[in-house]
Scaffold this motif. Structure first.
Motif, mmCIF file in Angstrom:
data_model
loop_
_atom_site.group_PDB
_atom_site.id
_atom_site.type_symbol
_atom_site.label_atom_id
_atom_site.label_comp_id
_atom_site.label_asym_id
_atom_site.label_seq_id
_atom_site.Cartn_x
_atom_site.Cartn_y
_atom_site.Cartn_z
ATOM 1 N N LEU A 67 -15.661 5.601 -18.283
ATOM 2 C CA LEU A 67 -14.220 4.924 -18.888
ATOM 3 C C LEU A 67 -14.435 3.362 -19.284
ATOM 4 N N VAL A 68 -15.275 2.747 -18.528
ATOM 5 C CA VAL A 68 -15.528 1.307 -18.702
ATOM 6 C C VAL A 68 -15.851 1.017 -19.926
ATOM 7 N N ILE A 69 -17.015 1.922 -20.435
ATOM 8 C CA ILE A 69 -17.631 1.467 -21.577
ATOM 9 C C ILE A 69 -16.887 2.117 -22.829
ATOM 10 N N SER A 70 -16.075 3.460 -22.516
ATOM 11 C CA SER A 70 -15.254 3.851 -23.651
ATOM 12 C C SER A 70 -14.124 2.774 -24.121
ATOM 13 N N ASN A 71 -13.205 2.315 -22.932
ATOM 14 C CA ASN A 71 -12.389 1.324 -23.212
ATOM 15 C C ASN A 71 -12.820 -0.068 -23.720
ATOM 16 N N GLY A 72 -13.999 -0.437 -23.265
ATOM 17 C CA GLY A 72 -14.550 -1.657 -23.936
ATOM 18 C C GLY A 72 -14.744 -1.424 -25.322
ATOM 19 N N LEU A 73 -15.349 -0.431 -25.719
ATOM 20 C CA LEU A 73 -15.529 -0.172 -27.094
ATOM 21 C C LEU A 73 -14.236 -0.092 -28.211
ATOM 22 N N VAL A 74 -13.110 0.512 -27.365
ATOM 23 C CA VAL A 74 -11.939 0.731 -28.084
ATOM 24 C C VAL A 74 -11.231 -0.624 -28.316
ATOM 25 N N ALA A 75 -11.221 -1.574 -27.303
ATOM 26 C CA ALA A 75 -10.827 -3.102 -27.263
ATOM 27 C C ALA A 75 -11.645 -3.698 -28.485
ATOM 28 N N LEU A 76 -13.106 -3.593 -28.301
ATOM 29 C CA LEU A 76 -13.572 -4.324 -29.304
ATOM 30 C C LEU A 76 -13.195 -3.987 -30.648
ATOM 31 N N SER A 77 -13.040 -2.617 -31.102
ATOM 32 C CA SER A 77 -12.351 -2.135 -32.088
ATOM 33 C C SER A 77 -11.040 -2.871 -32.388
ATOM 34 N N GLY A 78 -9.995 -3.015 -31.649
ATOM 35 C CA GLY A 78 -8.824 -3.660 -31.661
ATOM 36 C C GLY A 78 -9.170 -5.023 -31.947
ATOM 37 N N ALA A 79 -10.125 -5.775 -31.408
ATOM 38 C CA ALA A 79 -10.500 -7.147 -31.859
ATOM 39 C C ALA A 79 -10.810 -7.347 -33.178
ATOM 40 N N LEU A 80 -11.722 -6.473 -33.688
ATOM 41 C CA LEU A 80 -11.989 -6.398 -35.154
ATOM 42 C C LEU A 80 -10.946 -5.955 -35.968
ATOM 43 N N ILE A 81 -10.141 -5.086 -35.722
ATOM 44 C CA ILE A 81 -9.006 -4.799 -36.394
ATOM 45 C C ILE A 81 -8.134 -5.969 -36.848
ATOM 46 N N ALA A 82 -7.707 -6.528 -35.314
ATOM 47 C CA ALA A 82 -6.641 -7.367 -35.502
ATOM 48 C C ALA A 82 -7.165 -8.778 -36.659
ATOM 49 N N GLN A 83 -8.389 -9.109 -36.405
ATOM 50 C CA GLN A 83 -8.906 -9.885 -37.374
ATOM 51 C C GLN A 83 -9.061 -9.873 -38.622
ATOM 52 N N ASN A 84 -9.073 -8.509 -38.924
ATOM 53 C CA ASN A 84 -9.151 -8.009 -40.332
ATOM 54 C C ASN A 84 -7.861 -7.968 -40.902
ATOM 55 N N GLN A 85 -6.658 -7.495 -40.231
ATOM 56 C CA GLN A 85 -5.376 -7.623 -40.799
ATOM 57 C C GLN A 85 -4.708 -8.656 -40.655
ATOM 58 N N THR A 86 -5.561 -9.626 -39.906
ATOM 59 C CA THR A 86 -4.852 -11.024 -39.569
ATOM 60 C C THR A 86 -3.737 -11.332 -38.747
ATOM 61 N N PHE A 87 -3.435 -10.041 -37.996
ATOM 62 C CA PHE A 87 -2.288 -10.181 -36.924
ATOM 63 C C PHE A 87 -2.627 -9.135 -35.797
ATOM 64 N N ALA A 88 -2.121 -9.512 -34.547
ATOM 65 C CA ALA A 88 -1.875 -8.519 -33.601
ATOM 66 C C ALA A 88 -0.761 -8.307 -33.190
ATOM 67 N N ASP A 89 -0.197 -6.686 -33.167
ATOM 68 C CA ASP A 89 1.027 -6.514 -32.732
ATOM 69 C C ASP A 89 1.157 -5.474 -31.446
ATOM 70 N N VAL A 90 2.134 -5.780 -30.841
ATOM 71 C CA VAL A 90 2.056 -5.000 -29.515
ATOM 72 C C VAL A 90 2.111 -3.573 -29.602
ATOM 73 N N GLN A 91 2.708 -3.105 -30.993
ATOM 74 C CA GLN A 91 2.723 -1.545 -31.329
ATOM 75 C C GLN A 91 1.551 -1.075 -31.652
ATOM 76 N N MET A 92 0.428 -1.791 -32.112
ATOM 77 C CA MET A 92 -0.433 -1.355 -32.925
ATOM 78 C C MET A 92 -1.372 -0.054 -32.472
ATOM 79 N N GLY A 93 -1.084 0.081 -31.021
ATOM 80 C CA GLY A 93 -1.957 1.168 -30.546
ATOM 81 C C GLY A 93 -1.241 2.544 -30.515
#
Ligand code: ADP
Ligand code: MG
Lengths: 297, 264
Positions: free
Chosen positions: A185-211
């Motif tokens: 679960l640690v590895i799984s969620n680490g990868l998911v968060a990494l994904s989220g970080a790259l997505i946010a920088q791609n769309q140039t914003f982070a939103d509390v609803q994006m998940g």
């Protein structure tokens, strides 16, 4: 047309890490882990906030990874130490993360417009932004796949795979299945968060609803990858997950182009996943399995 | 090698479903003992093995394996000293993993697992040798998913996995009961072979009185959570099904009404 595909590929590559994360919990550990809905946003939120306060975007992304791993750890502990059912453990962490993500962001949405991101270095090398995303996305996915290919071949990796398959047998071989579930679960969620970080920088914003609904997108990508690209050996199986994530984005791009309203996307995805998960039953119904009698009983 | 001292196991205590599965059970086994354990359905045989293996904790009493008090140890820690084969052929192997991966998991029982490769080439050779020695036609199927193999083959593999790292104590729980008679006989003779070759200490639950008499140097019979017969040495060698049934009646005050046992 080409632009649409390019956009879909770049988005697919960024979501591929998330897809692989979902694959680890859903297929390897046989747990439907809803934590991912919170940890993808957590990754985005941490990266956005860290970049905003002036940290190097790569360090910011690294912290996101650690944040996701911590979220996975919490779910793992709730499930194994407190014996809360896996689904509920994931829901609890997901709900808790909603508040935490709001705290991290400070507001519902944080913009990264005109700020330096992980993609900036590649742009400085002369790449257009969308190509920078594709290059970095491809590099990250390749590293993740190679890492996991190695990891799931190690003693611990084998033990984790066996845990999702037959925990009784694994305990009988002297392995602490709780530890294996937590590591997974640690590895799984680490990868998911990494994904989220790259997505946010791609769309140039982070939103509390994006998940919201991301688990379903992850599942859809896993299933598409498995169905379309097979799984002959372990390396190809991991690669097929990335292909699944890209294919999913291409499909979505096309249905949008065909006129589907973007508000209806989640409904469309949910129905697709429901049908895909029900395929075995639909097949049985259309062509019932022959009943075989065990000899000797 | 095994010392079980006055253990009790109660399921669902304090509810209408309360069931005392083990009452004041004590057993002492020496190194090299091969104990067969027999008894009717629900007598508590599986519960006893599960308590020794740590699947369940006991409510009273202590369990000592090879000089270590394991009463409070979790299942996976006790597993380093134990080999186990279950009644259900599905339970002993990981069906989605290939044969050599299953064997490799078993070869590392009792060792800390780290980031070394899960299987080495040297081991593969060993597996091939062991498998061809057992003559099951499995030496060429190291890359087959275990789920694709037959129940008998899976039980043979589980047995191999339970003994590949010599255990202090081997626990067999009706491990041939789910197999057809011919396969059951093969697995049983393989069991006997492995036990003799490795000089193992064994507790084997069986539903078959003939097997219980034929194998091992000591026979225990359970009834309603208690051990009611303990027959060893020459006395065991002279046992017949008839005399065993008679002694069961005398010890339990009941007729032995366990059809499966009589049929076979
Ligand atoms: N996990 C459990 N929960 C409740 N009751 C159980 C459990 N396991 C066994 N029992 C009960 O304990 C008694 C002994 O069962 P068991 O040890 O499986 O018998 P057997 O001698 O047939 O192997 C039975 O009455 C059974 O119903
Ligand atoms: Mg039983």
């Amino acid at each position: 047309m080409l632009e649409i595909i390019k956009g879909a590929v770049s988005l697919g590559l960024l979501w591929a890490m998330m897809t692989i994360g979902v694959y680890i919990s859903y297929r390897i550990l046989a747990i439907a882990d809803l934590t991912v809905e919170g940890s993808i946003t957590l990754g985005a939120a941490i990266a956005a906030q860290a970049i905003t306060i002036g940290l190097n975007p790569y360090i910011a992304t690294g912290i996101s990874l650690l944040g996701g791993m911590a979220a996975g750890l919490v779910t793992g502990l709730l499930h194994t130490k407190l014996r809360i059912p896996a689904l509920l453990s994931g829901i609890l962490t997901m709900i808790a993360l909603y508040s935490i993500n709001l705290r991290v962001l400070g507001k519902a949405s944080l913009s990264l417009l005109r700020m330096e991101t992980v993609y900036t270095v590649f742009e400085r090398l002369g790449l257009e932004f969308s190509w920078a995303v594709i290059v970095l996305g491809f590099l990250s996915v390749s590293i993740v796949i190679c890492f996991l290919y190695w990891f799931f071949g190690t003693e611990i990796g084998c033990a984790i795979r066996a845990t999702g398959n037959n925990p009784n047998m694994v305990r009988a071989q002297g392995i602490n299945t709780n530890t294996m579930i937590i590591i997974g679960l640690v590895i799984s969620n680490g990868l998911v968060a990494l994904s989220g970080a790259l997505i946010a920088q791609n769309q140039t914003f982070a939103d509390v609803q994006m998940g919201t609904g991301s688990i379903v997108i992850g599942l859809a990508s896993v299933i598409i990858g498995e169905v379309l690209f097979g799984k002959r050996n372990y390396f190809l199986r991991l690669t097929s997950l990335a292909m699944g994530a890209i294919t999913y984005r291409i499909i979505i791009a096309f249905v949008l182009k065909l006129g589907m309203h973007s508000n209806d996307l989640k409904l469309f995805t949910a129905i697709t996943v429901a049908i895909a998960l029900a395929l075995p039953i639909i097949k049985d119904y259309l062509n019932p399995p022959k009943i075989t009698v065990e000899e000797g009983e | 090698m095994l010392k079980v001292d006055r253990i009790y196991k109660v399921f669902n205590p304090g509810t209408v479903n309360q069931k005392i599965a083990l009452r004041d059970v004590s057993i002492q086994m020496e190194e090299g003992d091969f104990v067969t354990l027999i008894g009717g359905n629900g007598a508590g045989k599986s519960t006893l093995l599960n308590c020794v293996a740590g699947v369940y904790g006991v409510d009273k009493g202590t369990i000592n394996i090879a000089g270590t008090d394991v009463t409070k140890l979790p299942e996976h820690k006790r597993a380093t000293m134990l080999g186990r084969v279950f009644q259900n052929p599905m339970m002993g192997t990981a069906s989605d993993m290939i044969l050599e991966e299953n064997l490799a998991l078993a070869l590392r029982r009792g060792q800390p697992r780290g980031l070394k490769w899960g299987i080495t080439n040297k081991e593969r050779e060993t597996y091939r040798q062991i498998l061809s020695h057992l003559d099951l036609g499995l030496e060429d199927r190291l890359h087959t998913k275990v789920g694709l193999l037959s129940g008998g083959q899976r039980q043979a593999i589980t047995l191999l996995m339970a003994t590949i790292k010599k255990p202090k104590l081997l626990l067999l729980d009706e491990h041939t009961a789910a197999l057809d008679p011919k396969t059951a006989e093969r697995v049983l003779s393989m069991t006997d072979q492995l036990i003799n070759e490795n000089n193992l200490t064994v507790m084997m639950v069986t539903h078959n009185m003939r097997d219980a008499i034929k194998f091992g140097n000591r026979l225990l019979m359970m009834h309603d959570g208690r051990i009611i017969l303990d027959i060893k040495g020459d006395e065991k060698k002279k046992l017949t099904v008839e005399s065993l049934l008679k002694r069961f009646g005398a010890a339990s005050g009941e007729e032995f009404t366990y059809d499966r046992t009589l049929l076979s």
